[in-house]
Design a protein around this motif. Structure first.
Motif: not given
Lengths: 195, 515
Positions: B314-316, B262-269, B216-223
């Motif tokens: 950001e996810f791209i 693809h959604r959900p957009y969850c980039p790494r930190r 979770r710490a690595l993916f601020p917007r969710g894994i």
């Protein structure tokens, strides 16, 4: 005939009765929930798939019942041996049924989409530790709901007798669920052969 | 009568079962039956829901894909490449069958290809190759399972998930769909707060929470996840792919479908907030379309639109970093020297006109214009192709470049520069997720791109007045790439000509399904 695992403590019949008591709430909940999804699956795929879903739900319930039964049996094994085995079965079985009722209540609360009472919600929202406060409210309730019946079973032979009679009726119903489990396994075998 | 199998015999047999199963696992990967030392391998990488409109390689002002730009320096870049449909099922089915959605009929969410078309597919066409596939996306796995007889190795979807519990879909691989639903409903309480299981769901929830804490710490917007809580790491998928390719018999064809962006957009930190301070602002303020998703009549929130777009970008950027890592690894281990490397998507994503994502009847460029980059073994120079091309072209092109006979059943053409471009060619895209695929498609959205014009036809939607409702839109993609100026009434001659061609093609495709 003695149980294989606990030869000095419980007969095979007592162990099986305890298993049936454990299986009852687990199966009733699994069936209720699976049948809620039955039409949803049948509409999107076909009735045979919906029957498959219920069969899987029953298989999971059976496995869960076996797991829970082992834990409850271990707990029953820890109780003093100078208590009658029927008393120990009544105590552990009741304890499990009460905990199951709490688990159903917990999930049912979300299922009915009930919001938290406004006063409680405000209190939780205002606090820095809503989870701890919620636990502080619920845990004493659970403890009381377990301790009072346990004490009554321990003290009163009439209540003990009543509980054992209740278990007897319950086990009859549970046998019906085990039959459903067997049918479910047949369904899964047929599905595997026809896929 | 003496029993034929004694208890001792049974135990002996039971004893050799585990090693036998283990051996079967290793023996499952057969040696490629095709012995042509000069045959080149093929790797197809699909990033799900990647719109060409948000890629820097295609002129997007944010530098979302620097690694793709780097790869493109030695590749052929297609600037007007179109998906077959605007979501995964039709998009991937078009790529796999080389036919448009109105032909393969996999038009609904998670539906399959009609039987008489499923037998002609990319993997079947490459019968002599070792055929390998993996997808994060459930809809793609449904299609892959349909054609599993033609694929040597379909990596199970959940093998590359973070949690890999004793899930029913793994225990019952022949009945994955229902077993998976049952398992999900039984043990995952998720956001609903209830499950079939009273106690197992509690234990499962607690265990998984513990497992996820560090990530979770690595993916601020969710894994990164599929659905509610099927978590995965793109890094794991790329690592697996690099190692699988080195172990795969050659020649091989591999189809690898990864869910980001693809959604959900969850980039790494590292990529979180990467575009927070740029000057793009609200991007374009386009008028609301009839298919806008606003429940009420409120205006489009430009702030929401800009936020969604930024998160997607950001996810791209994160996905691109992994693409770069994959490319470098394949370059370093020599795979690319004898491998065709294809990078594309199944459909796009949009953030305009009150439409967000891709679950829409609309066929605007952001949901239908996808990237295509083809890296030929040994290619040194970049080539740019500006002619309109389609996802259905990939199959005949790959057969052509690997010197195999071309099938007659495909709707596609050999892509330029591997063959001369066909002048005045028609490119179609179809969306009909709410239609019965076994009847004439209605409601339906269909698009025709010809020369620089794009005609879009919408029919049968409630917002158009029901079954008989129709709407046409015409855009000049060269003069008006943002599709702001509808020419349908302004240029009736062109509109009528394209309308006639599109409706004829649709009618012809529906012909076998008329009552």
């Amino acid at each position: 005939m003695k149980s294989l695992l606990f030869q000095s403590k419980y007969t095979l019949k007592e162990s099986f009765d305890l298993f049936l008591v454990c299986a009852f709430p687990i199966h009733i909940w699994a069936l209720l929930m699976a049948f809620r999804d039955f039409s949803w699956v049948a509409e999107r795929t076909r009735i045979w798939d919906a029957i498959g879903l219920v069969a899987y739900a029953l298989l999971i319930a059976l496995l869960e019942s076996i797991g829970v039964f082992i834990l409850v049996l271990l707990l029953a094994w820890l109780l003093p041996t100078y208590w009658q085995s029927s008393k120990r079965i009544a105590l552990t079985g009741s304890l499990f049924l009460i905990l199951s009722a709490w688990a159903m209540l917990g999930q049912g609360y979300f299922l009915m989409q009930n919001p938290l009472p406004e006063g409680l919600f405000t209190l939780l929202a205002a606090s820095e530790h809503p989870a701890r406060i919620l636990a502080a409210i619920i845990l004493p309730l659970i403890t009381l709901s377990v301790a009072i019946p346990a004490l009554l079973i321990y003290k009163s032979s009439k209540i003990l007798e009543g509980v054992l009679q209740f278990f007897e009726r319950l086990t009859l119903l549970s046998i019906f669920y085990l039959l459903l489990d067997a049918m479910g396994i047949v369904v899964l075998i047929v599905r595997s052969l026809t896929q | 009568m003496k029993p034929s199998l004694s208890r001792r015999d049974f135990l002996k047999l039971f004893g050799i079962l585990p090693p036998a199963l283990l051996a079967a696992r290793f023996l499952r990967e057969p040696v490629a039956p095709f012995n042509r030392p000069d045959a080149k391998n093929i790797i197809i990488i699909v990033f799900d829901a990647l719109s060409a409109r948000n890629i820097s390689l295609y002129g997007y002002p944010r530098r979302t894909m620097p690694n793709l730009e780097r790869i493109a320096e030695h590749a052929t870049v297609y600037h007007q490449h179109f998906a077959g449909g605007n979501f995964t099922t039709p998009g991937v089915a078009s790529l796999l069958t080389g036919t448009y959605p109105w032909t393969h009929r996999a038009v609904g969410l998670g539906t399959t290809i009609v039987a008489n078309r499923a037998m002609f597919n990319l993997f079947k066409a490459f019968e002599g190759y070792y055929r390998l596939a993996y997808s994060h996306n459930n809809f793609v796995n449904t299609l892959l399972r349909q054609i599993r007889a033609d694929v040597d190795n379909i990596k199970p979807q959940k093998d590359l998930f973070i949690r890999n519990p004793l899930a029913f879909d793994r225990l019952f691989p022949w009945d994955t769909d229902i077993a998976s639903v049952a398992w999900q409903r039984a043990v995952k309480k998720g956001g609903n707060g209830y499950a079939y299981s009273l106690f197992l769901s509690e234990i499962y929830g607690k265990l998984t929470q513990g497992q996820m804490r560090d990530l979770r710490a690595l993916f601020p917007r969710g894994i990164t996840r599929i659905g509610e809580d099927d978590y995965f790491l793109l890094e794991d998928a790329v690592d697996w792919m690099i190692s699988a390719i080195t172990r795969t018999p050659q020649p091989f064809i591999g189809y690898f479908h990864f869910l980001p962006p693809h959604r959900p957009y969850c980039p790494r930190r590292e990529y979180f907030g990467a575009f927070d301070n740029d000057t793009i602002g609200y991007w374009l303020d386009k008028p609301k379309h009839i298919f806008n998703q606003n429940a009420n009549d409120s205006p489009i929130s430009l702030k929401y639109q800009a936020t969604q777009r930024r998160w997607y970008d950001e996810f791209i950027l994160y996905a691109d970093a992994e693409l770069g890592r994959l490319y470098d690894a394949l370059q370093a281990n020599g795979t690319l020297q004898n491998t065709w490397f294809i990078f594309t998507s199944d459909h796009g994503e949009m953030f305009e006109r009150g439409i967000f994502g891709h679950r829409t009847p609309a066929l605007f460029q952001p949901v239908i214009h996808i990237p295509l980059v083809i890296l030929q073994p040994g290619q040194q120079e970049r080539r740019d192709v500006y002619a309109s091309t389609s996802a259905v072209d990939l199959l005949p092109t790959l057969l052509h470049v690997t010197e195999q006979p071309l099938p007659t059943w495909t709707d596609g053409q050999i892509l330029p520069p591997f063959a001369d471009p066909i002048p005045d060619r028609n490119i179609y895209a179809v969306e009909a997720k709410y239609s019965d695929p076994h009847k004439p498609l209605n409601p339906v959205s269909a698009m025709l791109v010809k020369e620089n014009y794009k005609l879009t036809y919408y029919a049968g939607y409630e917002v158009l007045g029901g079954a008989a409702g129709k709407r046409f839109e015409l855009y000049d993609l060269e003069a008006d790439p943002e599709e702001l100026n509808d020419l349908y009434l302004k240029q009736p001659a062109i509109a009528n000509r394209l309308q006639q061609e599109l409706l004829e093609a649709l009618q012809q495709a529906n012909q076998p399904y008329q009552d």
